[in-house]
Design a protein around this motif. Sequence first.
Motif, mmCIF file in Angstrom:
data_model
loop_
_atom_site.group_PDB
_atom_site.id
_atom_site.type_symbol
_atom_site.label_atom_id
_atom_site.label_comp_id
_atom_site.label_asym_id
_atom_site.label_seq_id
_atom_site.Cartn_x
_atom_site.Cartn_y
_atom_site.Cartn_z
ATOM 1 N N PHE A 190 7.297 4.089 -12.487
ATOM 2 C CA PHE A 190 7.956 6.164 -12.153
ATOM 3 C C PHE A 190 7.577 7.017 -12.663
ATOM 4 N N ARG A 191 6.774 6.701 -14.094
ATOM 5 C CA ARG A 191 5.726 7.556 -14.428
ATOM 6 C C ARG A 191 3.905 7.787 -13.795
ATOM 7 N N SER A 192 3.937 7.176 -13.679
ATOM 8 C CA SER A 192 2.418 7.223 -12.528
ATOM 9 C C SER A 192 2.439 8.274 -12.050
ATOM 10 N N GLY A 193 1.506 9.173 -12.401
ATOM 11 C CA GLY A 193 1.658 10.318 -11.390
ATOM 12 C C GLY A 193 1.077 10.148 -10.505
ATOM 13 N N THR A 194 -0.185 9.029 -10.519
ATOM 14 C CA THR A 194 -0.797 8.362 -8.653
ATOM 15 C C THR A 194 -0.305 7.555 -8.042
ATOM 16 N N SER A 195 1.198 7.614 -8.432
ATOM 17 C CA SER A 195 2.823 6.177 -7.983
ATOM 18 C C SER A 195 3.109 7.922 -7.102
ATOM 19 N N HIS A 196 3.392 8.242 -8.145
ATOM 20 C CA HIS A 196 4.330 9.772 -7.704
ATOM 21 C C HIS A 196 3.546 10.678 -6.512
ATOM 22 N N ARG A 197 2.773 10.542 -7.204
ATOM 23 C CA ARG A 197 1.857 12.125 -5.880
ATOM 24 C C ARG A 197 2.115 11.047 -4.302
ATOM 25 N N LEU A 198 1.577 9.187 -4.080
ATOM 26 C CA LEU A 198 1.369 8.719 -3.192
ATOM 27 C C LEU A 198 2.975 8.868 -2.442
ATOM 28 N N VAL B 159 -0.140 0.586 -5.032
ATOM 29 C CA VAL B 159 -1.086 -0.216 -4.511
ATOM 30 C C VAL B 159 0.010 -0.501 -2.617
ATOM 31 N N LEU B 160 -0.193 0.106 -1.877
ATOM 32 C CA LEU B 160 0.842 0.168 -0.667
ATOM 33 C C LEU B 160 0.137 -0.846 0.362
ATOM 34 N N GLU B 161 0.774 -1.960 0.513
ATOM 35 C CA GLU B 161 1.557 -2.831 1.865
ATOM 36 C C GLU B 161 1.501 -2.724 2.685
ATOM 37 N N VAL B 162 0.847 -2.776 3.885
ATOM 38 C CA VAL B 162 1.158 -2.301 5.558
ATOM 39 C C VAL B 162 0.519 -3.195 6.103
ATOM 40 N N ASP B 163 1.214 -4.018 6.803
ATOM 41 C CA ASP B 163 0.952 -5.458 7.670
ATOM 42 C C ASP B 163 -0.005 -6.345 7.372
ATOM 43 N N GLY B 164 0.089 -5.938 5.453
ATOM 44 C CA GLY B 164 -0.644 -7.736 5.255
ATOM 45 C C GLY B 164 -2.091 -6.761 4.632
ATOM 46 N N LEU B 165 -2.400 -5.205 4.849
ATOM 47 C CA LEU B 165 -3.150 -5.006 4.227
ATOM 48 C C LEU B 165 -2.897 -4.237 3.104
ATOM 49 N N ARG B 166 -3.529 -4.343 2.066
ATOM 50 C CA ARG B 166 -3.424 -4.374 0.442
ATOM 51 C C ARG B 166 -4.288 -2.785 0.396
ATOM 52 N N LEU B 167 -3.311 -1.477 0.417
ATOM 53 C CA LEU B 167 -4.519 -0.042 0.003
ATOM 54 C C LEU B 167 -4.425 0.376 -1.316
ATOM 55 N N PHE B 168 -5.111 0.441 -1.724
ATOM 56 C CA PHE B 168 -5.570 1.306 -3.074
ATOM 57 C C PHE B 168 -6.020 2.368 -3.416
ATOM 58 N N GLN B 169 -6.286 2.834 -4.703
ATOM 59 C CA GLN B 169 -6.818 4.294 -4.462
ATOM 60 C C GLN B 169 -5.691 5.101 -3.877
ATOM 61 N N SER B 170 -5.358 6.410 -4.283
ATOM 62 C CA SER B 170 -4.051 6.944 -3.609
ATOM 63 C C SER B 170 -4.395 7.631 -3.101
#
Length: 213
Positions: A8-16, A55-66
């Motif tokens: 919740f407090r992660s700035g990178t999570s917040h921006r995403l 990390v954003l998981e979409v259709d089995g793909l894991r996307l990283f780095q905001s």
Amino acid sequence: MMKLYGYFRSGTSHRLRIALNLKGLEYEYIPVNLFKEQHLQPEFKAINPQGLVPVLEVDGLRLFQSPAIIEWLEETYTDTPLLPEDSFGRMRVRALSALVGCDIHPINNRRILQYLRKDLSVDEKEVQAWCHRWINDGFTALEKHLAEDKERGDFCYGNKPTFADCYLVPQVYSARRFNVDLTPYPNIVAVDEHCRSLEAFIKAEPENQSDAF
């Protein structure tokens, strides 16, 4: 449905979260507790070997780095663009975003501050001074950029939200957490206040996440 691993407090999570909300995309939020160091456990390292959120998981793909994820969202979900149509505008927005994402946030995030505290035995007053130094340096430059843009509306660029606003609002939140005096930055404060009146930004606020404490 997309799965968003974040804190919740992660700035990178917040921006995403902001970017996803602005795009009108639904996602399942899966908290990773940085305070309890869940990001360093084998279970999460299997998801992201770097042990970082989001990390954003979409259709089995894991996307990283905001920054890369936000660019992917822009390329994939084009109905609500977060970049201007012209090349100069896109450069400008990316540059403002990088000012925060490359020159302020990385040297003030939890990983760096914990290293200062634990490995270098820096006391809390000095940690605060470290944060103030780099946030103020970045905000001084950003404030000047905003003030000089006479065609700008209520946002960092133009008259609608862009990447730059996704980056700025979490950084202002962080600055307030570290008790940075924002008085010298009236344009930054005005952009933050306007953005935080919009539903996409409200839904993304740290206090509105399921793992907030």
